[in-house]
Design an enzyme around this catalytic site. Structure first.
Site, PDB file in Angstrom:
ATOM      1  N   ALA A  83       0.865  -1.193   0.000  1.00  0.00           N
ATOM      2  CA  ALA A  83       0.000   0.000   0.000  1.00  0.00           C
ATOM      3  C   ALA A  83       0.898   1.238   0.000  1.00  0.00           C
ATOM      4  O   ALA A  83       0.824   2.095   0.887  1.00  0.00           O
ATOM      5  CB  ALA A  83      -0.983  -0.005   1.174  1.00  0.00           C
ATOM      6  N   LEU A  84       1.736   1.276  -1.012  1.00  0.00           N
ATOM      7  CA  LEU A  84       2.855   2.227  -1.023  1.00  0.00           C
ATOM      8  C   LEU A  84       2.389   3.666  -1.222  1.00  0.00           C
ATOM      9  O   LEU A  84       1.390   3.930  -1.876  1.00  0.00           O
ATOM     10  CB  LEU A  84       3.844   1.840  -2.134  1.00  0.00           C
ATOM     11  CG  LEU A  84       4.420   0.425  -2.031  1.00  0.00           C
ATOM     12  CD1 LEU A  84       5.363   0.146  -3.203  1.00  0.00           C
ATOM     13  CD2 LEU A  84       5.159   0.229  -0.704  1.00  0.00           C
ATOM     14  N   SER A  89       0.753   7.472   5.657  1.00  0.00           N
ATOM     15  CA  SER A  89       0.642   6.129   6.217  1.00  0.00           C
ATOM     16  C   SER A  89      -0.305   5.323   5.346  1.00  0.00           C
ATOM     17  O   SER A  89      -1.292   5.869   4.828  1.00  0.00           O
ATOM     18  CB  SER A  89       0.075   6.213   7.642  1.00  0.00           C
ATOM     19  OG  SER A  89      -0.401   4.944   8.052  1.00  0.00           O
ATOM     20  N   HIS A 139       7.186   5.693   1.410  1.00  0.00           N
ATOM     21  CA  HIS A 139       7.965   4.531   0.961  1.00  0.00           C
ATOM     22  C   HIS A 139       8.898   4.919  -0.191  1.00  0.00           C
ATOM     23  O   HIS A 139      10.061   4.498  -0.233  1.00  0.00           O
ATOM     24  CB  HIS A 139       7.033   3.415   0.463  1.00  0.00           C
ATOM     25  CG  HIS A 139       6.089   2.872   1.499  1.00  0.00           C
ATOM     26  ND1 HIS A 139       4.734   3.064   1.437  1.00  0.00           N
ATOM     27  CD2 HIS A 139       6.320   2.123   2.615  1.00  0.00           C
ATOM     28  CE1 HIS A 139       4.146   2.456   2.461  1.00  0.00           C
ATOM     29  NE2 HIS A 139       5.084   1.883   3.196  1.00  0.00           N
ATOM     30  N   ARG A 151      -2.360   3.348   6.376  1.00  0.00           N
ATOM     31  CA  ARG A 151      -3.652   3.299   7.069  1.00  0.00           C
ATOM     32  C   ARG A 151      -4.509   4.537   6.777  1.00  0.00           C
ATOM     33  O   ARG A 151      -5.712   4.509   6.994  1.00  0.00           O
ATOM     34  CB  ARG A 151      -3.447   3.144   8.578  1.00  0.00           C
ATOM     35  CG  ARG A 151      -2.966   1.749   8.961  1.00  0.00           C
ATOM     36  CD  ARG A 151      -2.875   1.578  10.467  1.00  0.00           C
ATOM     37  NE  ARG A 151      -2.574   0.211  10.854  1.00  0.00           N
ATOM     38  CZ  ARG A 151      -1.349  -0.290  10.963  1.00  0.00           C
ATOM     39  NH1 ARG A 151      -0.299   0.479  10.704  1.00  0.00           N
ATOM     40  NH2 ARG A 151      -1.163  -1.553  11.314  1.00  0.00           N
ATOM     41  N   GLU A 175      11.659   7.280   9.908  1.00  0.00           N
ATOM     42  CA  GLU A 175      11.535   7.804  11.277  1.00  0.00           C
ATOM     43  C   GLU A 175      10.075   7.942  11.692  1.00  0.00           C
ATOM     44  O   GLU A 175       9.778   8.196  12.856  1.00  0.00           O
ATOM     45  CB  GLU A 175      12.252   9.159  11.394  1.00  0.00           C
ATOM     46  CG  GLU A 175      13.750   9.017  11.362  1.00  0.00           C
ATOM     47  CD  GLU A 175      14.477  10.351  11.322  1.00  0.00           C
ATOM     48  OE1 GLU A 175      13.811  11.403  11.389  1.00  0.00           O
ATOM     49  OE2 GLU A 175      15.711  10.331  11.212  1.00  0.00           O
ATOM     50  N   LYS A 176       9.170   7.767  10.728  1.00  0.00           N
ATOM     51  CA  LYS A 176       7.732   7.740  11.057  1.00  0.00           C
ATOM     52  C   LYS A 176       7.479   6.703  12.160  1.00  0.00           C
ATOM     53  O   LYS A 176       6.679   6.920  13.062  1.00  0.00           O
ATOM     54  CB  LYS A 176       6.957   7.389   9.790  1.00  0.00           C
ATOM     55  CG  LYS A 176       5.580   6.829   9.994  1.00  0.00           C
ATOM     56  CD  LYS A 176       4.581   7.924  10.181  1.00  0.00           C
ATOM     57  CE  LYS A 176       3.146   7.460  10.184  1.00  0.00           C
ATOM     58  NZ  LYS A 176       2.870   6.138  10.638  1.00  0.00           N
ATOM     59  N   ASP A 177       8.177   5.564  12.058  1.00  0.00           N
ATOM     60  CA  ASP A 177       8.083   4.514  13.085  1.00  0.00           C
ATOM     61  C   ASP A 177       9.346   4.617  13.947  1.00  0.00           C
ATOM     62  O   ASP A 177      10.250   3.786  13.851  1.00  0.00           O
ATOM     63  CB  ASP A 177       7.962   3.144  12.417  1.00  0.00           C
ATOM     64  CG  ASP A 177       6.714   3.055  11.558  1.00  0.00           C
ATOM     65  OD1 ASP A 177       5.661   2.706  12.082  1.00  0.00           O
ATOM     66  OD2 ASP A 177       6.792   3.370  10.357  1.00  0.00           O
TER      67      ASP A 177
HETATM   68  P1  AMP Z   1       5.185   0.021   6.335  1.00  0.00           P
HETATM   69  O1  AMP Z   1       4.841  -0.386   4.937  1.00  0.00           O
HETATM   70  O2  AMP Z   1       4.163   0.899   6.977  1.00  0.00           O
HETATM   71  O3  AMP Z   1       5.644  -1.133   7.180  1.00  0.00           O
HETATM   72  O4  AMP Z   1       6.446   0.963   6.198  1.00  0.00           O
HETATM   73  C1  AMP Z   1       7.619   0.550   5.546  1.00  0.00           C
HETATM   74  C2  AMP Z   1       8.695   1.546   5.805  1.00  0.00           C
HETATM   75  O5  AMP Z   1       8.292   2.835   5.327  1.00  0.00           O
HETATM   76  C3  AMP Z   1       8.990   1.705   7.294  1.00  0.00           C
HETATM   77  O6  AMP Z   1      10.396   1.824   7.476  1.00  0.00           O
HETATM   78  C4  AMP Z   1       8.284   2.986   7.641  1.00  0.00           C
HETATM   79  O7  AMP Z   1       8.855   3.683   8.732  1.00  0.00           O
HETATM   80  C5  AMP Z   1       8.463   3.784   6.354  1.00  0.00           C
HETATM   81  N1  AMP Z   1       7.438   4.818   6.262  1.00  0.00           N
HETATM   82  C6  AMP Z   1       6.097   4.672   6.377  1.00  0.00           C
HETATM   83  N2  AMP Z   1       5.478   5.864   6.304  1.00  0.00           N
HETATM   84  C7  AMP Z   1       6.457   6.787   6.147  1.00  0.00           C
HETATM   85  C8  AMP Z   1       6.470   8.221   6.027  1.00  0.00           C
HETATM   86  N3  AMP Z   1       5.344   8.944   6.053  1.00  0.00           N
HETATM   87  N4  AMP Z   1       7.663   8.840   5.871  1.00  0.00           N
HETATM   88  C9  AMP Z   1       8.808   8.126   5.868  1.00  0.00           C
HETATM   89  N5  AMP Z   1       8.871   6.782   5.975  1.00  0.00           N
HETATM   90  C10 AMP Z   1       7.714   6.123   6.121  1.00  0.00           C
END
Ligand code: AMP
Length: 289
Positions: free
Chosen positions: A34-35, A187, A39, A189, A150-152
């Site tokens: 769900a890029l 996000s 990402h 979500r 850094e979001k997480d």
């Molecule tokens: P996820 O698909 O949500 O597991 O995220 C995959 C990677 O993308 C993780 O390292 C997240 O921290 C990063 N990520 C998600 N949302 C953002 C954002 N808004 N800005 C920067 N990195 C993000």
């Protein structure tokens, strides 16, 4: 060049070994699909620093502590593949659950406050599931560098701690939060928010920015309380936590530290959707204030 999709671990291993044998570097971006532009920013950074870039899409069941969150997690494979192709990604690793977990597996790591506070407290088992899959993916891909957002923030800190403890030869690269033009942290979500909830969610970053303007006048414990209260009063929001901690140790702060950055971290429900966000408060910004 078009993107190559691997579903099998052996295909990824063979590819990665071949790249390594040619003395080229591999950059790895693990995702749950769900890029969005957040990402893509990680992929762009990896492309700038590595010869080849591999992205994984794996909705890791063991890190979901809520079964409806897992069932409803957005899955947009065709769109993702197009975004990855446009971003110039070389390989997509898209394994099945059976490929990653031939048998159930969840290792346990304890990094004190880093693993047990905040997300660790409110989402029991989440970090063990996340670290288990990151450990396995790093072992499969064997990249020179792996990119995380850094979001997480707490997740990134834990991955650095796990990689150090397990002595995995990889450089972990943290990348800044990408936001929508109105400030909402991107996000996967967010796509599940109704238009009304989408508006209500803006209170999260508004409160974070407000707190940033108040660091000169107040100490972190006061601001943690004020931030939580402001979120509680915001229409449609149910905050789980708003707290300012030492960005290295995750210790809650009574006063501003002189040797470490601080970070304000927040988790809040908007309707059924749980969102997280954060803002780092640099020690430089504090000493100048
Ligand atoms: P996820 O698909 O949500 O597991 O995220 C995959 C990677 O993308 C993780 O390292 C997240 O921290 C990063 N990520 C998600 N949302 C953002 C954002 N808004 N800005 C920067 N990195 C993000």
């Amino acid at each position: 060049m078009s993107i190559v999709v691997f579903e099998k671990i052996t295909e990824v291993r063979t590819w990665s070994e071949r790249i390594g044998a040619s003395d080229l570097s591999v950059g790895f971006v693990p995702t749950m699909g769900a890029l969005h532009e957040g990402h893509i920013s990680l992929i762009d950074r990896a492309k700038g620093e590595c010869d080849r870039v591999i992205v994984s899409i794996f909705v890791n069941p063991t890190q979901f502590n809520n079964s409806s969150d897992l069932a409803n997690y957005p899955r947009t494979y065709d769109r993702d593949l197009k975004l990855l192709t446009d971003a110039g990604c070389d390989v997509l690793f898209f394994p099945s659950v059976a490929e990653i977990y031939p048998k159930p597996e969840k290792r346990h790591w304890d990094f004190g406050l880093l693993s047990n506070s905040l997300e660790g407290f409110f989402r029991p088992g989440h970090f063990d599931g996340m670290l288990t899959v990151v450990y396995k993916l790093l072992e499969i891909v064997r990249p020179q560098r792996a990119y995380f957002g850094e979001k997480d923030f707490q997740q990134l800190s834990l991955i650095r701690a796990m990689v150090q403890q397990e002595q995995i030869p990889v450089e972990i690269v943290g990348c800044p939060i990408i936001r929508e033009s109105d400030g909402l942290a991107m996000s996967s979500r967010n796509m599940r928010l109704t238009p009304d909830e989408r508006q209500q969610a803006l209170a999260i970053n508004r409160v974070l920015y407000y707190i940033l303007t108040a660091i000169d006048q107040s100490d972190p414990s006061e601001l943690s309380v004020r931030g939580f209260e402001l979120l509680t009063k915001s229409a449609g929001l149910r905050p789980e936590y708003f707290t300012i901690v030492n960005a290295r140790t995750f210790e809650p702060l009574a006063t501003w530290p002189t040797n470490d950055d601080s970070v304000a971290l927040v988790a809040a429900y908007v309707g059924e959707i749980r969102l997280i966000d954060n803002m780092v408060i640099k020690k430089k910004a504090l000493s100048e204030s």
